[in-house]
Design a protein around this motif. Sequence first.
Motif, short mmCIF file in Angstrom:
data_model
loop_
_atom_site.label_atom_id
_atom_site.label_comp_id
_atom_site.label_asym_id
_atom_site.label_seq_id
_atom_site.Cartn_x
_atom_site.Cartn_y
_atom_site.Cartn_z
N ARG A 56 4.13 5.56 -14.29
CA ARG A 56 3.09 6.26 -14.55
C ARG A 56 3.29 7.63 -13.41
N GLY A 57 3.52 7.29 -12.24
CA GLY A 57 3.72 8.25 -11.26
C GLY A 57 4.92 9.12 -11.89
N CYS A 58 5.89 8.62 -12.25
CA CYS A 58 7.05 9.47 -12.67
C CYS A 58 6.68 10.32 -13.83
N ILE A 59 6.03 9.73 -14.97
CA ILE A 59 5.56 10.73 -16.12
C ILE A 59 4.70 11.82 -15.51
N ARG A 60 3.75 11.31 -14.52
CA ARG A 60 2.95 12.73 -14.08
C ARG A 60 3.69 13.56 -13.25
N LEU A 61 4.59 12.83 -12.46
CA LEU A 61 5.33 14.01 -11.71
C LEU A 61 6.28 14.61 -12.50
N ALA A 62 7.03 14.18 -13.51
CA ALA A 62 7.87 14.88 -14.31
C ALA A 62 7.29 16.04 -15.08
N GLN A 63 5.96 15.92 -15.43
CA GLN A 63 5.13 16.87 -16.07
C GLN A 63 4.81 18.19 -15.20
N MET A 64 4.79 17.82 -14.04
CA MET A 64 4.39 18.69 -12.71
C MET A 64 5.73 19.57 -12.38
N GLN A 65 7.01 19.07 -12.86
CA GLN A 65 8.11 19.91 -12.27
C GLN A 65 8.18 21.04 -12.84
N ALA A 79 0.84 -1.07 0.06
CA ALA A 79 -0.05 0.10 0.10
C ALA A 79 0.84 1.22 -0.21
N ALA A 80 1.94 1.34 0.62
CA ALA A 80 2.93 2.39 0.98
C ALA A 80 3.45 2.54 -0.46
N LEU A 81 3.92 1.48 -1.11
CA LEU A 81 4.41 1.58 -2.59
C LEU A 81 3.42 2.36 -3.60
N SER A 82 2.00 1.79 -3.54
CA SER A 82 1.05 2.54 -4.25
C SER A 82 0.77 4.17 -3.87
N LEU A 83 0.95 4.08 -2.55
CA LEU A 83 0.85 5.76 -2.35
C LEU A 83 1.89 6.67 -2.68
N LEU A 84 3.40 6.05 -2.75
CA LEU A 84 4.23 6.65 -3.19
C LEU A 84 4.08 7.06 -4.66
N CYS A 85 3.50 5.97 -5.29
CA CYS A 85 3.46 6.25 -6.90
C CYS A 85 2.64 7.16 -7.17
N GLY A 86 1.34 7.43 -6.46
CA GLY A 86 0.66 8.41 -6.46
C GLY A 86 0.81 9.66 -5.58
N TRP A 87 2.11 9.96 -5.38
CA TRP A 87 2.13 11.19 -4.50
C TRP A 87 1.83 12.45 -5.18
N PRO A 88 1.47 13.28 -4.16
CA PRO A 88 0.81 14.45 -5.13
C PRO A 88 1.78 15.64 -5.32
N ASP A 127 8.34 16.18 -5.03
CA ASP A 127 9.25 15.66 -3.98
C ASP A 127 9.55 14.00 -4.35
N ALA A 128 8.45 13.52 -4.68
CA ALA A 128 8.44 11.74 -4.89
C ALA A 128 8.97 11.49 -6.05
N LEU A 129 9.45 12.35 -6.87
CA LEU A 129 9.68 12.17 -8.50
C LEU A 129 11.15 11.20 -8.18
N PRO A 130 12.25 11.33 -7.23
CA PRO A 130 13.39 10.60 -7.18
C PRO A 130 12.99 8.94 -6.88
#
Lengths: 730, 447
Positions: free
Chosen positions: A612-621, A577-586, A589-592
């Motif tokens: 997927r989280g990586c792509i989402r967060l990269a876009q938000m940078q 569950a923590a991994l899922s939360l990490l991948c969906g972090w808002p 900061d969670a990009l690395p």
Amino acid sequence: MSNVRRTSAWIAVCLLVATAGAFAQEAKLLATLKSNAPLKEKSDACRLLARIATKAAVPTLAALLDDEKLAHMARYALETLPDASVDAALRDALGKLKGRRLVGVISSLGVRRDTKAIPAIAKLLAHADAEVAHGAARALGSIGTAEAVAALQTALASASAANRLDLCEGILRCAESLAAGGKRADATAIYDRLRGLKGAPHHVRTASLRGAVLTRGKAGIPMLLDALRGSDYVLVGAAARTAMEMPEPEVTTALADELGKLPADKQILVTLTLGTRADASAVPALCALARKGEPAARVAAIRALPEIGAPSAAPVLVALLGDAEATVAEAARTALGALKGPEVDKALATMLEQKDPKARCTAVEYIGRRHTAGSVQVLLKAAKDADETVRLTSLKILADIAGQPEFPALVALLLDAKSASETRAAGDALSAICVREAQPVPGKVVIRKAVYGAVGKGPSRDVTKEVAGLVKSGKLAIDASNSNFGDPAQGIVKQLRIEYTANGVSMVKTVGENKTITLMAGETPAALVDTLCAAVTKASAKPKLALLRVLRSTGSAKALAAVRTATKDADADVSDAALSLLCGWPTVDALPDVTRLAKTGKTAKTRILALRGCIRLAQMQVVPPAQKAASLKEAMDLAQRPDEKRLALSALATVPAPEALAIVVSQLGTPALKEEASLAAVAIAKEIVKQQPAAVAAAMPKVIEATGNKALAKQAQALLAQSKRGARRK
Amino acid sequence: MNEARRSTRPSPSGKCTRRGFLKGTALAGAAALAPTVIPSSALGRDGAVRPNDRIVVGGIGLRGRGVGDLRWMLPNPDVQFVAICDAQKSARDRVKGMVDKHYGNTDCKVYPEAREYLAARTDIDAILMATGDRWHALMSIFVMRSGKDVYTEKPSCMTIAEGQAVVDTAQRYGRVYQTGTQRLSEASHVFCIEAARTARFGKVHTAYAHIAPWDAAEMRHDWLPAQPEPPKDVVDWDAWLGPCPWRPFNGAYIRGGWRGHYDFHTSCIGEWGAHTFAQAQAGLNCLDTAPVHYQYVKNTTGDGMVTTFANGTKMVLSRGNKYWHGSCGERFDFEDGGWVAAADGYSKPEGSSPKLLADFKKVVADYMARTQRPMNHMRNFLDCVKSRRQTVANAEVMYRSMTTVHAANICMWLQRDLRFDPVKAEFINDDAANRLRSRAMREPWTI
């Protein structure tokens, strides 16, 4: 000479100069009136004389009272002139004028309350010209003396039907003047006489009853009750209205005593009256009616209680919450929510002690609705109730009204939750508090683009500067309204679209006209995050999962660390569950973390979620476009499946940089990706064609060749042509 | 015509039975906040017949805003609109067309002359009126003197004396009066007013009230060029002018160009002050009085004028968007530095404290329960026609807020500070100011 003397002298000089100036102006205006000046100039002269005229102006103005075109303006100047010579002049004109001009002079004498004019005006009460007779009646009423009323009453005795109403008006005005002057008995006699007038219009009957009762005061109550009990519905309504005006407490007592004896329609009328009077002594009678009677009357009685502000009625209302009559129960619910006072809290507390869980649930709902000072503590206690429904209802309400002080108690409730529903409800309450208590940080909101205009195709305006200005002034709630941005599309339904970053998170929000966009940029207080982190270390698996979800809603760095630690939890459910939360972090900061997981995640599922989280967060940078493009290229290289590659291409489409264009163009040769890549290439090209025409010129032929979408190919052609023109200019 | 509407009409005999009345009452009570209980006086004129639950309404001078009011009123199932009176034929015909289309018949009657109309239609309970400002007070008085209730557009009086006469008439005949300051029935404004009135978050020291951003305090005195007067049955120019000084006809006046002229208008201060002063005074608990001091400001509009009530609280006139964004705004400043504000276009009020604003719905719901007033200005009027209670914008509220408007205007016209006695309704030691409290009406129009 002292300062005081100097000042006094100066004021005296000023007054002298001002007075001299006014006299000179008056003389000039009077000269205009005597001249052959045009009507407009003479009219203006009268208007100005209305402000400054003295006794000296009276003869000139009086001479105009029979002037067809200036008679009104002469009165305009005279009517407000405070000098007895005006009255004399107007009285003198009475005998010389006819028709409208006579009506005007009569009116002015009434406005000036000239008692010497009474005999002359009285003679006009039976004048053949109805407007003269009516004006005379009202003027005498305005003068309002015993002599005036006597004349009016005499005239009324033999008046034509056409004249009666104005004579009654005059008589009523006289009665009011006499009552106001302390002659209440005289006024009462006038009203009583008018009450005996046969065939009087309904509102004259209303007025005479009102006056007869009000001038009697307390002694008028029997008359009031007679009217209320009677079958004359005009007087029933008049009695109710009059009762609302009477200050005497005995009126409340009389009406309350009468309440139970009246038919339902009159009961409703009286309850409304008692509500308006707001006298608490009516509460027992209203409570009795609330318990028993016609449903409509019961509803009216219940609704009167909050008007009075009757907390003593709380137990009655509590009992009515379960009434079989739905309208009664609903009225009781609304009234109870609006009543104030410890009696209400006590009644609800008693309800909380009842054996029936439904009653306890209802009590909890109303404690929440009332939201008084002690409500939250009572609800925290109810959240430990033996019945789960009561506990869940309490938690749901706490989510709406609890704050930072209650946060530890709610964490404790989550840790002790007896069911999954309860755990979820406690977690929802904690998340709601985190959002509500977040402190706005305007500096952390950056407006990128804002457009206000027609929904779909139609005119619109770039309002980026206006929105940025509002944010700079401390506003985070932006109304989509013409008042903020003007009206770029009159008569068309509009919307507001704002692209912005909050705490580094890129967001886009769109709302329709007259709705509000709230730009989230709050920081959850550190104390709340600390409480959550401390609880995570103590919690068993299920509560821990719920707490981690709450931590995610804060998006803070400390929360991220706690979730990161939880990814290594011994309990597989927790770590997954923590991994899922990490991948969906808002936040970015969670990009690395997600990038690392996308590369090294133990399972394919984890790697896909992370990517997927990586792509989402990269876009938000919030970084230069080239750097963002590089991040997304890294994500694209990690992607194994077309789905994630398409996701990356979609993200690249929002990066206006030649580097991004080059990456998407490189994917045009892959059949599964060529359409997504073409779309992205055209989107990027539109943004950069003016600055980077060469890059666009190189890319568009490849898009035209790759895409099977004709419309897109046409757009690419247009961009190609534009880029060539741009290149030539450069 | 749908069943719901038909059910509110009288039976062929013109009477309604007790059972029918109570049933309708219960249903209405369930649907609306205020029980629609006390029947109108439509059929109870002689007192012998139980009144019907339907309100018979007529119109006077409905154009522009008035047509908007009519659209607001017509869907109410307990309203039957039956007639229109207007000095302009085109306006009469437009309203008749609209009403007839609504009811699917041709029953709406037209009248050119108001006094004859009011005398003839004794079946009418209430009048919806939206003439130009010059007629609002006098026509309201005519309406109430004919035994009818009235909903009138604002600004509702041209002088302090007119306002007092409206109050006197409404009280005298027990008439229901509502002025069209509809923001007093809108949730955002009600929240601000209640927050201030109840000192919920501390005592208020200053209110700010919006004045219109067009026109000035000093108004025009010129006459537009004379044009041939249209036939009386097309435009009755004498009736259009009403109590105002005569001037030659010009078509621009009747197309709305009367605004900004001293004889017809109440300036930028009255245009919005009619709304916002009532809003501000309601929050300051000063709706039964008016400021006692007016501080002249050296500009053309009154922007920034500080008015002070006897209890020391201040109300500041403000023309721009310093204190709100949107029109007809009011703002209240608390002694602890906090504030609340609302204006048109706000979906909810704004303020310094999120906790204060979080109670928005509760404060409004409590207000509605306490006053039995809905967040619908027209509905409040219709409810009061039945219950005989005072509306939210009753004659006294209108008079007090418009007194502030007129006193502020007079302050600007005389270009000096003024002191005012709200009890006597007179300026203190200022003869020139006192002369401006009233204007002689053009004959035959008199109060």
